[in-house]
Design an enzyme around this catalytic site. Structure first.
Site, PDB file in Angstrom:
ATOM      1  CG  HIS A 266      -8.931   5.950   1.805  1.00  0.00           C
ATOM      2  ND1 HIS A 266      -8.961   5.726   0.446  1.00  0.00           N
ATOM      3  CD2 HIS A 266      -8.337   4.860   2.345  1.00  0.00           C
ATOM      4  CE1 HIS A 266      -8.420   4.536   0.195  1.00  0.00           C
ATOM      5  NE2 HIS A 266      -8.024   4.002   1.328  1.00  0.00           N
TER       6      HIS A 266
ATOM      7  CG  LEU B 141      -7.424  -3.364  10.761  1.00  0.00           C
ATOM      8  CD1 LEU B 141      -7.647  -4.412   9.672  1.00  0.00           C
ATOM      9  CD2 LEU B 141      -8.638  -3.313  11.680  1.00  0.00           C
TER      10      LEU B 141
ATOM     11  NE  ARG C  39      -4.429   5.303   3.138  1.00  0.00           N
ATOM     12  CZ  ARG C  39      -4.954   4.505   4.014  1.00  0.00           C
ATOM     13  NH1 ARG C  39      -5.456   4.992   5.113  1.00  0.00           N
ATOM     14  NH2 ARG C  39      -4.991   3.213   3.787  1.00  0.00           N
TER      15      ARG C  39
ATOM     16  CD  GLU D  45     -10.160   5.757  13.579  1.00  0.00           C
ATOM     17  OE1 GLU D  45     -10.474   4.610  13.184  1.00  0.00           O
ATOM     18  OE2 GLU D  45     -10.514   6.799  12.994  1.00  0.00           O
TER      19      GLU D  45
ATOM     20  CG  HIS E 175      -9.928   6.344   5.892  1.00  0.00           C
ATOM     21  ND1 HIS E 175     -10.925   5.421   5.635  1.00  0.00           N
ATOM     22  CD2 HIS E 175      -8.793   5.622   6.088  1.00  0.00           C
ATOM     23  CE1 HIS E 175     -10.417   4.200   5.671  1.00  0.00           C
ATOM     24  NE2 HIS E 175      -9.129   4.288   5.963  1.00  0.00           N
TER      25      HIS E 175
ATOM     26  CG  ASP F  72     -20.352   9.046  20.699  1.00  0.00           C
ATOM     27  OD1 ASP F  72     -20.567  10.102  20.079  1.00  0.00           O
ATOM     28  OD2 ASP F  72     -21.036   8.019  20.550  1.00  0.00           O
TER      29      ASP F  72
ATOM     30  CD  GLU G  87      -3.076  -0.792   2.279  1.00  0.00           C
ATOM     31  OE1 GLU G  87      -3.051   0.221   2.997  1.00  0.00           O
ATOM     32  OE2 GLU G  87      -3.852  -1.727   2.475  1.00  0.00           O
TER      33      GLU G  87
ATOM     34  NE  ARG H 121      -4.658   5.012   9.649  1.00  0.00           N
ATOM     35  CZ  ARG H 121      -5.175   4.044   8.866  1.00  0.00           C
ATOM     36  NH1 ARG H 121      -4.642   2.843   8.840  1.00  0.00           N
ATOM     37  NH2 ARG H 121      -6.220   4.301   8.127  1.00  0.00           N
TER      38      ARG H 121
HETATM   39  P1  FAD Z   1     -14.004   0.723  15.919  1.00  0.00           P
HETATM   40  O1  FAD Z   1     -13.767  -0.528  15.196  1.00  0.00           O
HETATM   41  O2  FAD Z   1     -14.546   1.848  15.123  1.00  0.00           O
HETATM   42  O3  FAD Z   1     -15.006   0.420  17.112  1.00  0.00           O
HETATM   43  C1  FAD Z   1     -15.579   1.473  17.858  1.00  0.00           C
HETATM   44  C2  FAD Z   1     -16.603   0.897  18.807  1.00  0.00           C
HETATM   45  O4  FAD Z   1     -16.978   1.881  19.761  1.00  0.00           O
HETATM   46  C3  FAD Z   1     -17.883   0.426  18.171  1.00  0.00           C
HETATM   47  O5  FAD Z   1     -18.203  -0.828  18.683  1.00  0.00           O
HETATM   48  C4  FAD Z   1     -18.934   1.448  18.617  1.00  0.00           C
HETATM   49  O6  FAD Z   1     -20.227   0.913  18.779  1.00  0.00           O
HETATM   50  C5  FAD Z   1     -18.365   1.832  19.968  1.00  0.00           C
HETATM   51  N1  FAD Z   1     -18.818   3.146  20.436  1.00  0.00           N
HETATM   52  C6  FAD Z   1     -18.552   4.361  19.928  1.00  0.00           C
HETATM   53  N2  FAD Z   1     -19.145   5.315  20.664  1.00  0.00           N
HETATM   54  C7  FAD Z   1     -19.798   4.685  21.661  1.00  0.00           C
HETATM   55  C8  FAD Z   1     -20.609   5.111  22.731  1.00  0.00           C
HETATM   56  N3  FAD Z   1     -20.899   6.399  22.949  1.00  0.00           N
HETATM   57  N4  FAD Z   1     -21.133   4.177  23.564  1.00  0.00           N
HETATM   58  C9  FAD Z   1     -20.897   2.870  23.364  1.00  0.00           C
HETATM   59  N5  FAD Z   1     -20.138   2.399  22.359  1.00  0.00           N
HETATM   60  C10 FAD Z   1     -19.597   3.298  21.528  1.00  0.00           C
HETATM   61  N6  FAD Z   1      -7.270   0.042   8.916  1.00  0.00           N
HETATM   62  C11 FAD Z   1      -6.343  -0.886   8.612  1.00  0.00           C
HETATM   63  O7  FAD Z   1      -5.353  -1.052   9.330  1.00  0.00           O
HETATM   64  N7  FAD Z   1      -6.507  -1.666   7.501  1.00  0.00           N
HETATM   65  C12 FAD Z   1      -7.567  -1.541   6.657  1.00  0.00           C
HETATM   66  O8  FAD Z   1      -7.702  -2.269   5.694  1.00  0.00           O
HETATM   67  C13 FAD Z   1      -8.535  -0.531   6.952  1.00  0.00           C
HETATM   68  N8  FAD Z   1      -9.593  -0.332   6.134  1.00  0.00           N
HETATM   69  C14 FAD Z   1     -10.571   0.539   6.513  1.00  0.00           C
HETATM   70  C15 FAD Z   1     -11.726   0.669   5.729  1.00  0.00           C
HETATM   71  C16 FAD Z   1     -12.760   1.491   6.136  1.00  0.00           C
HETATM   72  C17 FAD Z   1     -13.998   1.618   5.292  1.00  0.00           C
HETATM   73  C18 FAD Z   1     -12.648   2.214   7.360  1.00  0.00           C
HETATM   74  C19 FAD Z   1     -13.763   3.097   7.830  1.00  0.00           C
HETATM   75  C20 FAD Z   1     -11.503   2.106   8.126  1.00  0.00           C
HETATM   76  C21 FAD Z   1     -10.454   1.289   7.702  1.00  0.00           C
HETATM   77  N9  FAD Z   1      -9.288   1.158   8.467  1.00  0.00           N
HETATM   78  C22 FAD Z   1      -8.358   0.226   8.129  1.00  0.00           C
HETATM   79  C23 FAD Z   1      -9.168   1.848   9.753  1.00  0.00           C
HETATM   80  C24 FAD Z   1      -9.526   0.840  10.872  1.00  0.00           C
HETATM   81  O9  FAD Z   1     -10.567   0.020  10.427  1.00  0.00           O
HETATM   82  C25 FAD Z   1      -9.948   1.530  12.143  1.00  0.00           C
HETATM   83  O10 FAD Z   1      -9.042   2.537  12.493  1.00  0.00           O
HETATM   84  C26 FAD Z   1     -10.004   0.514  13.282  1.00  0.00           C
HETATM   85  O11 FAD Z   1     -10.796  -0.570  12.917  1.00  0.00           O
HETATM   86  C27 FAD Z   1     -10.554   1.166  14.534  1.00  0.00           C
HETATM   87  O12 FAD Z   1     -10.776   0.156  15.474  1.00  0.00           O
HETATM   88  P2  FAD Z   1     -11.280   0.549  16.925  1.00  0.00           P
HETATM   89  O13 FAD Z   1     -11.444  -0.728  17.665  1.00  0.00           O
HETATM   90  O14 FAD Z   1     -10.409   1.581  17.492  1.00  0.00           O
HETATM   91  O15 FAD Z   1     -12.710   1.248  16.672  1.00  0.00           O
HETATM   92  C1  SIN Z   2      -7.665   0.605   2.544  1.00  0.00           C
HETATM   93  O1  SIN Z   2      -7.914  -0.577   2.401  1.00  0.00           O
HETATM   94  O2  SIN Z   2      -7.343   1.352   1.635  1.00  0.00           O
HETATM   95  C2  SIN Z   2      -7.759   1.188   3.906  1.00  0.00           C
HETATM   96  C3  SIN Z   2      -6.568   0.801   4.654  1.00  0.00           C
HETATM   97  C4  SIN Z   2      -6.394   1.643   5.861  1.00  0.00           C
HETATM   98  O3  SIN Z   2      -7.097   2.613   6.099  1.00  0.00           O
HETATM   99  O4  SIN Z   2      -5.488   1.316   6.624  1.00  0.00           O
END
Ligand code: FAD
Ligand code: SIN
Length: 538
Positions: free
Chosen positions: A247, A395, A293, A378, A354, A226, A131, A389
């Site tokens: 993105h 992930l 990016r 995140e 993103h 939040d 990437e 990033r």
């Molecule tokens: P999240 O997975 O967003 O989970 C947040 C949680 O908090 C959820 O369960 C939600 O319900 C909960 N929550 C939020 N507010 C509240 C509240 N007030 N009360 C109770 N619960 C709450 N990263 C990579 O490394 N590789 C990839 O291929 C990649 N592709 C991506 C594609 C897309 C479309 C997107 C949007 C992101 C992508 N990213 C990728 C970024 C990555 O997915 C995220 O940064 C990562 O998954 C965040 O994980 P997290 O556990 O921190 O939060």
């Molecule tokens: C993507 O698959 O392009 C998203 C990857 C990322 O946000 O880390």
């Protein structure tokens, strides 16, 4: 000078005498990769409650496509991965944190595989792709373009098997409960049960990002920031809030949801073309489509402006059809639903918000400045990404920081022999009498404003305009008391937008994802430093 509207300490009134109580050693707010990893680890020694405001698997994690960046191939090294990460971060990475997370990554991913996660293989070996900004193919993936689902469902399986973990879905955490600089839990709301007070020995925030503050975003509806807002109201320090990553390639069809076209499409040879059909990336960066990016997003924006067009295109027509269809099955399916055959047609794309690079400032144990409060994934700012990033490093960061927050939360509970000590709280949040607010209209106006004034390109005039509009809406909205998530989300989005805009105004230079047209150069003399924000009176 006008007085700025500071958020109240709590968004709602509540009384501990009349609110039902729930007790758990560890509360994990969020069920994405970070929250579930934290819960699994913490549950080895403690009772754990995971709460999610929607279904357990509705979060950014579940939508992740491209993959996980991890050093598992023989030719790759931790040093190379750290170097790529730090180069992309443009002088602001916390090297210690980047090294620690990247070094721990292979163990965590191997554990995930041992738990049953199936990553794509060829001839029984994991396949790696590239990437932007990664000089080495180190991205592993699942089912072509559905990596997040595989990670999420593997972790959910483990959570469901654990006797020590309870999960509450559709439970919205409104605010943290704090006393004398320590966190004792949270006040939350459930559609059927109403308000509940959750008392804990340790609390871990894993609420993900805030893409929803922008009109154009890859993030699902839950990503309203939040966790950032509740932590700020409780007195946590936030860092780097100006660094929002856009993105480069989101499917752009007017009226359709903004579905991500993963960067690995470019990793597999996809070419960006403008309205005139011209390939443009080589003139902007030696790594062309695989430049970091920030460079790709800003270049696309310039091409859109030059050609007076709403989008550009990704061209994958030169990649053999069978390869394309098997490599990107989800993208093929979504595009086909809009009449686009990715093997024959150009895919219309443009950048969108993103990822929040900044967040709640944490130390290497994921501790915040509030005792007994952790942040991971995140929502946290470990400093690993600096000002930009690299794809697929998120992930990885979620997996590692969740695991480490879970470990430290357990250790601190054991060390302090902490007891669950509920106390009396009677919070009455004074609220304005204005009752004729159109919340949907303010939400949409805020998202458009943020996109226009605090998006990929920023300048003083636009940021000031954004600050004034947000201040005006805040006066109406922040002192009101709502009784449902829509109102609380808007209050949180206003606060998070305000923090993004004020940090972006302060940083008078361009660096990484923060691009100011009025200060186009990087200024290492004055700005090789972080912007920290904290509420003055928690
Ligand atoms: P999240 O997975 O967003 O989970 C947040 C949680 O908090 C959820 O369960 C939600 O319900 C909960 N929550 C939020 N507010 C509240 C509240 N007030 N009360 C109770 N619960 C709450 N990263 C990579 O490394 N590789 C990839 O291929 C990649 N592709 C991506 C594609 C897309 C479309 C997107 C949007 C992101 C992508 N990213 C990728 C970024 C990555 O997915 C995220 O940064 C990562 O998954 C965040 O994980 P997290 O556990 O921190 O939060
Ligand atoms: C993507 O698959 O392009 C998203 C990857 C990322 O946000 O880390």
């Amino acid at each position: 000078m006008k007085k700025h509207t500071e958020p109240k300490r709590h968004l709602i009134s509540f009384d501990s005498h009349t609110t039902p109580h729930v007790f758990t050693d560890v509360l994990v707010i969020g069920s994405g990769v970070a929250g579930l990893s934290a819960a699994i680890e913490a549950a080895k020694h403690n009772s754990v409650l995971v709460v999610a405001k929607d279904k357990i698997d509705e979060n950014n994690t579940a939508y992740a496509q491209g993959g996980i960046a991890v050093v598992l191939s023989d030719e790759d090294t931790i040093t190379k991965h750290v170097k790529d990460t730090i180069d992309a971060g443009q002088g602001l990475c916390d090297t210690t944190s980047a090294k620690a997370i990247i070094s721990e990554g292979p163990k965590r991913v191997k554990e995930l595989i041992a738990w049953g996660a199936m990553f794509d293989k060829e001839n029984n070996h994991l396949v790696f792709t590239k990437e932007g900004g990664h000089r080495f193919p180190r991205i592993i993936r699942a089912q072509g373009d559905s990596t997040g689902k595989e990670v999420e469902h593997t972790l959910i399986r483990l959570v469901k098997e654990s006797k020590n973990i309870k999960a509450f879905e559709h439970t919205f955490v409104i605010d943290l409960i704090t006393k004398s600089g320590a966190c004792h839990g949270a006040v939350a709301w459930h559609a059927k049960k109403g308000n509940i007070l959750i008392w804990t020995k340790s609390t871990i925030i894993a609420t993900g990002g805030c893409g929803q503050v922008y009109r154009e975003t890859t993030n699902p509806d839950v990503a309203t920031g939040d966790g950032l807002a509740m932590a700020y109201r409780a007195g946590a320090t936030l860092q780097d809030m100006e660094f929002v990553q856009f993105h480069p390639t989101t499917l752009y069809i007017a009226g359709a949801v903004r579905f991500l076209i993963t960067e690995t499409v470019r990793g597999e040879g996809g070419i960006l073309r403008n309205k005139r059909g011209e390939r443009f990336m080589p003139k902007y960066h030696p790594q062309a489509e695989l430049a970091p990016r920030d460079v790709v997003s800003q270049s696309i924006l310039q091409e859109m402006q030059k050609t007076d067009h709403t989008h550009v295109y990704i061209d994958v027509r030169h990649i053999p059809k069978e390869r394309l269809y098997s490599r990107f099955p989800k993208i093929r399916e979504i595009c086909a639903s809009f009449g686009i055959d990715i093997a024959k047609d150009l895919i219309p794309v443009r950048p969108s918000a993103h990822y929040m690079i900044g967040g709640i400032k944490v130390d290497r144990f994921l501790r915040t400045n509030i005792k007994q409060l952790y942040a991971c994934g995140e929502v946290a700012c470990t400093g690993m990404h600096g000002a930009n990033r690299l794809g697929s490093n998120s992930l990885l960061e979620g997996l590692v920081t969740g695991y480490e927050a879970g470990i430290d939360a357990c250790k601190s509970i054991q060390k302090a022999r902490r007891e669950l000590l509920p106390y009396t709280i009677q919070e009455s949040a004074e609220s304005s009498k204005i009752s004729w607010l159109d919340l949907e209209d303010i939400t949409n106006s805020l998202k458009s404003l943020m996109w226009r004034d605090a998006g990929i390109e920023r300048n003083e005039r636009h940021l000031l305009e954004a600050e004034e509009m947000i201040e005006m809406w805040s006066r109406y909205v922040l002192d009101k008391e709502f009784s449902n998530p829509f109102g609380w989300e808007l209050q949180n989005m206003l606060l998070v937008s305000k923090l993004i805009v004020s940090s972006a105004r302060k940083r008078k230079e361009s660096r990484g994802v923060h691009h100011r047209t009025d200060y186009p150069k990087t200024d290492n003399t004055h700005w090789k430093k972080h912007i920290l924000i904290k509420k003055t009176t928690p």
